[in-house]
Motif scaffolding. Structure first.
Motif, mmCIF file in Angstrom:
data_model
loop_
_atom_site.group_PDB
_atom_site.id
_atom_site.type_symbol
_atom_site.label_atom_id
_atom_site.label_comp_id
_atom_site.label_asym_id
_atom_site.label_seq_id
_atom_site.Cartn_x
_atom_site.Cartn_y
_atom_site.Cartn_z
ATOM 1 N N VAL A 105 0.863 -1.190 0.000
ATOM 2 C CA VAL A 105 0.000 0.000 0.000
ATOM 3 C C VAL A 105 0.892 1.231 0.000
ATOM 4 C CG1 VAL A 105 -1.838 1.230 1.206
ATOM 5 C CG2 VAL A 105 -1.755 -1.245 1.313
ATOM 6 N N ASP A 106 0.566 2.174 -0.858
ATOM 7 C CA ASP A 106 1.316 3.427 -0.958
ATOM 8 C C ASP A 106 1.036 4.246 0.309
ATOM 9 O OD1 ASP A 106 1.975 6.087 -1.498
ATOM 10 O OD2 ASP A 106 1.657 5.839 -3.648
ATOM 11 N N ALA A 107 2.099 4.605 1.049
ATOM 12 C CA ALA A 107 1.911 5.286 2.338
ATOM 13 C C ALA A 107 1.396 6.712 2.171
ATOM 14 C CB ALA A 107 3.222 5.291 3.124
ATOM 15 N N SER A 108 1.419 7.240 0.946
ATOM 16 C CA SER A 108 0.873 8.591 0.760
ATOM 17 C C SER A 108 -0.555 8.533 0.217
ATOM 18 C CB SER A 108 1.760 9.405 -0.179
ATOM 19 O OG SER A 108 1.852 8.769 -1.427
ATOM 20 N N GLN A 109 -0.866 7.494 -0.592
ATOM 21 C CA GLN A 109 -2.199 7.406 -1.212
ATOM 22 C C GLN A 109 -3.200 6.645 -0.355
ATOM 23 O OE1 GLN A 109 -3.098 8.182 -4.602
ATOM 24 N NE2 GLN A 109 -1.136 9.038 -5.208
ATOM 25 N N GLY A 110 -2.711 5.644 0.363
ATOM 26 C CA GLY A 110 -3.626 4.829 1.163
ATOM 27 C C GLY A 110 -4.299 3.735 0.346
ATOM 28 N N VAL A 111 -5.349 3.154 0.921
ATOM 29 C CA VAL A 111 -6.052 2.028 0.298
ATOM 30 C C VAL A 111 -6.880 2.528 -0.895
ATOM 31 C CG1 VAL A 111 -7.822 0.274 0.686
ATOM 32 C CG2 VAL A 111 -6.149 0.770 2.458
ATOM 33 N N GLU A 112 -6.779 1.823 -2.041
ATOM 34 C CA GLU A 112 -7.540 2.214 -3.240
ATOM 35 C C GLU A 112 -8.481 1.061 -3.633
ATOM 36 O OE1 GLU A 112 -6.997 5.067 -5.136
ATOM 37 O OE2 GLU A 112 -5.062 5.815 -4.478
ATOM 38 N N ALA A 113 -9.316 1.316 -4.635
ATOM 39 C CA ALA A 113 -10.333 0.313 -5.021
ATOM 40 C C ALA A 113 -9.718 -1.024 -5.388
ATOM 41 C CB ALA A 113 -11.151 0.841 -6.194
ATOM 42 N N GLN A 114 -8.630 -0.970 -6.148
ATOM 43 C CA GLN A 114 -8.019 -2.212 -6.617
ATOM 44 C C GLN A 114 -7.316 -2.956 -5.483
ATOM 45 O OE1 GLN A 114 -8.422 -1.880 -10.103
ATOM 46 N NE2 GLN A 114 -8.586 -4.043 -9.796
ATOM 47 N N THR A 115 -6.820 -2.184 -4.504
ATOM 48 C CA THR A 115 -6.206 -2.809 -3.330
ATOM 49 C C THR A 115 -7.239 -3.741 -2.714
ATOM 50 O OG1 THR A 115 -5.222 -0.624 -2.907
ATOM 51 C CG2 THR A 115 -4.895 -2.295 -1.233
ATOM 52 N N LEU A 116 -8.451 -3.228 -2.549
ATOM 53 C CA LEU A 116 -9.525 -4.017 -1.936
ATOM 54 C C LEU A 116 -9.812 -5.259 -2.761
ATOM 55 C CD1 LEU A 116 -12.107 -1.262 -0.973
ATOM 56 C CD2 LEU A 116 -10.807 -2.703 0.558
ATOM 57 N N VAL A 132 2.632 -4.265 3.635
ATOM 58 C CA VAL A 132 3.890 -3.537 3.416
ATOM 59 C C VAL A 132 3.525 -2.105 3.034
ATOM 60 C CG1 VAL A 132 5.951 -3.369 1.961
ATOM 61 C CG2 VAL A 132 5.070 -5.612 2.605
ATOM 62 N N LEU A 133 4.045 -1.119 3.775
ATOM 63 C CA LEU A 133 3.775 0.286 3.437
ATOM 64 C C LEU A 133 4.949 0.799 2.611
ATOM 65 C CD1 LEU A 133 2.429 1.622 6.853
ATOM 66 C CD2 LEU A 133 1.192 0.605 4.964
ATOM 67 N N ASN A 134 4.668 1.114 1.359
ATOM 68 C CA ASN A 134 5.728 1.553 0.437
ATOM 69 C C ASN A 134 5.768 3.083 0.382
ATOM 70 O OD1 ASN A 134 7.714 1.507 -1.494
ATOM 71 N ND2 ASN A 134 6.368 0.937 -3.169
ATOM 72 N N LYS A 135 6.857 3.620 -0.166
ATOM 73 C CA LYS A 135 7.031 5.065 -0.401
ATOM 74 C C LYS A 135 7.010 5.874 0.898
ATOM 75 C CE LYS A 135 4.734 4.550 -4.909
ATOM 76 N NZ LYS A 135 4.016 5.160 -5.999
ATOM 77 N N VAL A 136 7.574 5.292 1.997
ATOM 78 C CA VAL A 136 7.588 6.045 3.257
ATOM 79 C C VAL A 136 8.604 7.198 3.212
ATOM 80 C CG1 VAL A 136 6.756 4.191 4.747
ATOM 81 C CG2 VAL A 136 9.201 4.403 4.313
ATOM 82 N N ASP A 137 9.447 7.229 2.146
ATOM 83 C CA ASP A 137 10.429 8.321 2.046
ATOM 84 C C ASP A 137 9.807 9.586 1.454
ATOM 85 O OD1 ASP A 137 10.052 6.887 -0.307
ATOM 86 O OD2 ASP A 137 11.934 7.583 -1.183
ATOM 87 N N LEU A 138 8.567 9.497 0.966
ATOM 88 C CA LEU A 138 7.941 10.686 0.369
ATOM 89 C C LEU A 138 7.528 11.664 1.472
ATOM 90 C CD1 LEU A 138 5.531 9.239 -2.356
ATOM 91 C CD2 LEU A 138 7.778 10.224 -2.677
ATOM 92 N N PRO A 139 7.619 12.981 1.194
ATOM 93 C CA PRO A 139 7.199 13.959 2.209
ATOM 94 C C PRO A 139 5.720 13.820 2.572
ATOM 95 C CG PRO A 139 8.044 15.069 0.205
ATOM 96 C CD PRO A 139 8.205 13.613 -0.012
#
Length: 599
Positions: A105-116, A132-139
């Motif tokens: 899951v993208d840590a900036s976008q959160g859960v999306e339709a396709q994730t579900l 797994v939370l990805n992209k935690v390096d993004l501001p």
């Protein structure tokens, strides 16, 4: 031979662009599976079109060797799956071959339709899931909020979610440890007769059909004679091996392992995905539960712009169909467009991908007719007819009612765009089923007719929400509605390629838009051309394309006005005669643009 306890089979599931393929790259790189000089981005996306669009279309597999912190050597089999709704079929069968999933899951976008959608498939397949939370390096990353969201929306424990950045490599060792410690080992019995699952198959120009298998029980060795339980066909195994991602030959595969085999199979059609492979003699008697074959949902006609390229198109389509079992075709002819094919696809993205591949890999210019869906036509005598093409509609006097396919659409959208999304769904004859909130985002569930979605729903959704909405759908079945066939007549001649099925209440607006558009697209002729939209014998919209005129009175100057009138009457009679016998040439561009109707 690897011990069962030291094998881990897993897939990576996520929404589009949340970083599945990048995470796969890092896992391959960190374990030294591929040498640094051979490393490239999206290593498992082999097709040009996958790399260009940045999407995964075919599920791919790789075998990774990993020495864990407990000092043991593990074999990890990874399947990288597509995230797009049209390729959900690829995801569902990859799931059945493995025991666990990494949910990215993208840590900036959160859960999306396709994730579900993809997580529910993993849960259906009894998977152990590691978030797994990805992209935690993004501001903009908010790992704590996204953790809560995973627990609220999906309902799985995210307290031990691994925080990573697949781009920079941060946290990748923790992912590898989590795979080894938190995912289960496969089950299987080496002493039972061979039972293997056919996960995927594709055509290779040098090797013939390559089959991806997952061994459940027993052993498979090079030279064994195998039998497909579904089709009953038998083949000798020519070569066995695994992907690291390059092919590496092995002498045998044991329980829990994933690999490939080639066995001089001629066509991909002979290998049914989900089939059970066993030994010809002394094999297992019970087959694995198979998969339902993929059902095409959207149909459209593909025609070559130049009719002389028809044979090239036939060859190109048969080569593509070798690799893609979910793509169905049959020949069709059209008075306006000549010879072509009626093709079935899993969705609009699938249609675009196939069309792009035909144009790019085989260099053919194509005309695509308006996409349509399968309608069920209930006749008065009780017979039910499936209609793929509106031009084939039976006589309306014999029809009792028409049913169209409906879908259940899940849309996740930020709060401020909710009103626009609800309006869009209402305009498309949607019925609202549910509306819930997860933080600042609304999750709307609608029952929609597929016919309305196929056209340009996705583009409209993206434009009214500035790209922030995510959309996923599944087929729910058929429902009756007031549907009619709208025909376009040019100079009183019906144009079959422009026939469409519309809802009775929508017919006039759709018809008016279509004739106005055609009026701009068809060039002027020497005579007046009426362009009409009709339902049965009733004209619902009309535009008239005025004639090109020659000034026949130029040579008359002065004198009696009747001389001019005489010449004008003569011209009028000539034009009337011309209109009776004149043939209207509709240029190819007019077809293409008229079919790109929006709104």
């Amino acid at each position: 031979m690897t011990e069962l306890s030291q094998i881990r089979n897993f897939s990576i599931v996520a929404h589009i662009d949340h970083g599945k393929s990048t995470l796969a790259d890092r896992l391959i790189q960190m374990t030294g599976t591929v040498q640094a000089r051979d490393m490239k981005e999206q290593l498992l996306d082999a097709m040009d079109i996958e790399r260009e669009r940045g999407i995964t279309i075919k599920a791919n597999t790789v075998r990774i060797d990993y020495r864990a912190q407990d000092g043991k050597d593990y074999v990890l089999n990874l399947i990288d799956t597509p995230g797009h709704v049209d390729f959900a079929y690829e995801v569902s069968r990859s799931m059945r071959a493995v025991e666990g999933s990494l949910l990215v899951v993208d840590a900036s976008q959160g859960v999306e339709a396709q994730t579900l959608a993809n997580v529910y498939q993993a849960i259906d397949a009894d998977h152990e899931i590691v978030p797994v939370l990805n992209k935690v390096d993004l501001p903009a990353a908010e790992p704590a909020r996204v953790r809560e969201q995973i627990e609220d929306v999906i309902g799985i424990d995210a307290s031990e979610a691994v925080e990573i950045s697949a781009k920079t490599g941060l946290g990748i060792p923790d992912v590898l440890e989590a795979i080894v410690t938190r995912l289960p080992a496969p089950k299987g019995d080496p002493d039972k007769p061979l039972k293997a699952m056919l996960v995927d198959s594709w055509y290779d120009a040098y090797l013939g059909v390559v089959v991806l298998v997952r061994i459940i029980d027993g052993h498979l060795k090079k030279g064994d004679r195998i039998k497909m339980m579904n089709t009953g066909a038998t083949y000798p195994v020519d070569r066995l091996g695994v992907f690291r991602p390059q092919m590496e030959n092995l002498a045998h595969l044991g329980p829990g392992e994933m690999g490939f085999l080639t066995a001089s199979i001629k066509q991909v059609r002979d290998t049914r995905v989900g089939d059970t492979i066993t030994h010809e003699k002394g094999g297992t008697t019970e087959a694995l539960p198979g998969f339902k074959p993929a059902q095409p949902v959207v149909f459209c006609g593909l025609f070559p712009v130049d009719n002389a390229e028809f044979e090239d198109l036939r060859e190109a389509i048969s080569k593509l169909a070798l690799n893609d079992a979910s793509f169905s075709t049959e020949m069709e002819t059209s008075a306006a467009l000549g010879f072509g094919f009626r093709c079935g696809f899993l969705g609009l993205l699938h249609l675009e991908v196939i069309r792009d591949r035909l144009e790019r890999e085989y260099d053919i210019d194509l005309i695509t007719t308006a996409p349509s869906v399968i309608y069920h036509i209930h006749m008065r005598d009780g017979e039910v007819v499936e209609m793929h093409n509106p031009a084939d509609m039976p006589d309306p006097t014999h029809i009792d009612h028409i049913e169209e396919p409906r879908i259940k659409a899940t849309i996740l959208v930020p709060d401020e765009y909710l009103g626009d999304v609800l309006k869009l769904c209402q305009d498309r004859r949607g019925i609202q089923l549910d509306l819930t909130y997860a933080g600042t985002r609304a999750m709307v569930v609608y029952d929609l007719p597929l016919n309305e979605v196929v056209f340009d729903f996705y583009d409209r959704l993206k434009s009214v929400t500035k790209g922030y909405a995510s959309f996923d759908y599944q087929m729910t079945g058929y429902a009756e509605d007031a549907l009619v066939k709208m025909q376009i007549l040019v100079n009183d001649e019906p144009v079959d390629a422009l026939s469409t099925m519309v809802h009775r209440n929508r017919a006039e607006t759709r018809g008016r838009a279509m004739v106005e558009k055609l009026k701009e697209l068809i060039p002027q002729h020497m005579f007046k051309i009426p362009i009409q939209a009709a339902i049965g014998g009733r004209i619902i919209a009309r535009e008239t394309l005025s004639a090109l005129r020659k000034d026949v009175t130029a040579k008359c100057y002065g004198g009696d006005v009747t001389r001019k009138k005489k010449l004008l009457e003569k011209q009028k009679a000539g034009k009337k005669k011309m209109r009776q016998f004149g043939k209207v040439d509709i240029p190819q561009e007019a077809f293409i643009n008229a079919l790109k109707m929006d709104g």
